[in-house]
Design a protein around this motif. Sequence first.
Motif, PDB file in Angstrom:
ATOM      1  N   SER A 121       0.305  -0.934  -0.222  1.00 50.64           N
ATOM      2  CA  SER A 121       0.141   0.040  -0.471  1.00 50.64           C
ATOM      3  C   SER A 121       1.364   1.530   0.335  1.00 50.64           C
ATOM      4  CB  SER A 121      -1.002   0.067   1.287  1.00 50.64           C
ATOM      5  OG  SER A 121      -1.699  -1.178   1.476  1.00 50.64           O
ATOM      6  N   TYR A 122       0.457   2.671  -0.593  1.00 44.90           N
ATOM      7  CA  TYR A 122       1.432   3.436  -1.128  1.00 44.90           C
ATOM      8  C   TYR A 122       0.835   4.304   0.269  1.00 44.90           C
ATOM      9  CZ  TYR A 122       2.390   8.206  -1.811  1.00 44.90           C
ATOM     10  OH  TYR A 122       2.817   9.902  -1.383  1.00 44.90           O
ATOM     11  N   ASN A 123       2.210   4.755   0.846  1.00 47.59           N
ATOM     12  CA  ASN A 123       2.432   5.676   2.107  1.00 47.59           C
ATOM     13  C   ASN A 123       3.430   6.582   1.258  1.00 47.59           C
ATOM     14  OD1 ASN A 123       4.844   5.037   3.790  1.00 47.59           O
ATOM     15  ND2 ASN A 123       3.929   3.040   3.763  1.00 47.59           N
TER      16      ASN A 123
END
Length: 351
Positions: free
Chosen positions: A242-244
């Motif tokens: 997931s993007y962060n």
Amino acid sequence: MANKNLNKAKEAKKDEFYTQLEDINNELRHYREHFRGKTVLCNCDDPRVSNFFKYFAYNFEFLGLKKLIATCYKSQDANLFSEGTSEQAVYLVYEGDKNGNNIPDDEEIEVLPLKGDGDFRSTECIEFLKESDIVVTNPPFSLFREYVTQLVKYDKKFLIIGNMNAISTKEIFPLFMNNQVWFGASIHSGDRKFWVPDDYELDAAGCGVDETGRKYIRVKGVRWYTNLDYKERNEDLILYKSYNPDDYPTYENYDAIDVSKTSDIPMDYFGKMGVPISFLDKYNPFQFEILGIANGSELGVECGISSNLNESEFRSLVKENSNLRRGKVCYRDKNGKLQVLYNRIIIRRKQ
């Protein structure tokens, strides 16, 4: 390093690297349906030591070929085919088994002299190219860009071996970007073993002489280049991260995030991303779009990967890191230090 020998070959135009039959078979098995009824050309081939002609001659009926042609550059062995062939460039033609033993016998293979030296750029070799449907060979590494340009000019299907760094050149990268060329199915990492002539100098790690007395060299970064489609190419890359913003820094001079490994491409991000060249081993044109390349050359600028900063802002970054130039991307690490990256391909997910 083996790549030291590759660079020497480029400088000396000593490009006689002979591909192993195992590597040919591992790749060709993905394309069998493309060859039925086709004329195959191996136009950088020496059948004394090259396995390309051998592969297609022995699999002629299995693949359903129409004709096999190989051009040989300046045969050095007077005993290769017949008396008087020393220093003679020749071409070979095989049109299948005639006596029913399913073996390409000598009398079934036409060996004819060429007027010139067998260079793939010569007029007579270009005529063979025009006649062919598919070209399969290991072209000279030092002439790879020129070789591919010729194949594209004559609108040929092909399956050839080259170094993966060639994709960052102005002749090759636009072909990847426009979905005209892609990497083949079987080689995605490691080095490959190539036979070399007896007079080749072996002065690097990874080179040697095998149990039969043949010299070999190992070369890193080798890939098959092709415009023949295969099933695995259209399989989605499985994404799980997931993007962060902490894990994916934004470039200081271009509107994109950096993804250091292909396996780290986030599954929930659809903006621009910079990924390593090795991404092309997993590239599915239905899943991703290639937007450009940030390699610091004019190619990077031509592909739209120039700085989005004004001149003053750009010069300020250059003072921090002299490796930065137009067409490259950079970001600040967690310590605030400016990191200038080597080649990055700019991609975007398709929704």
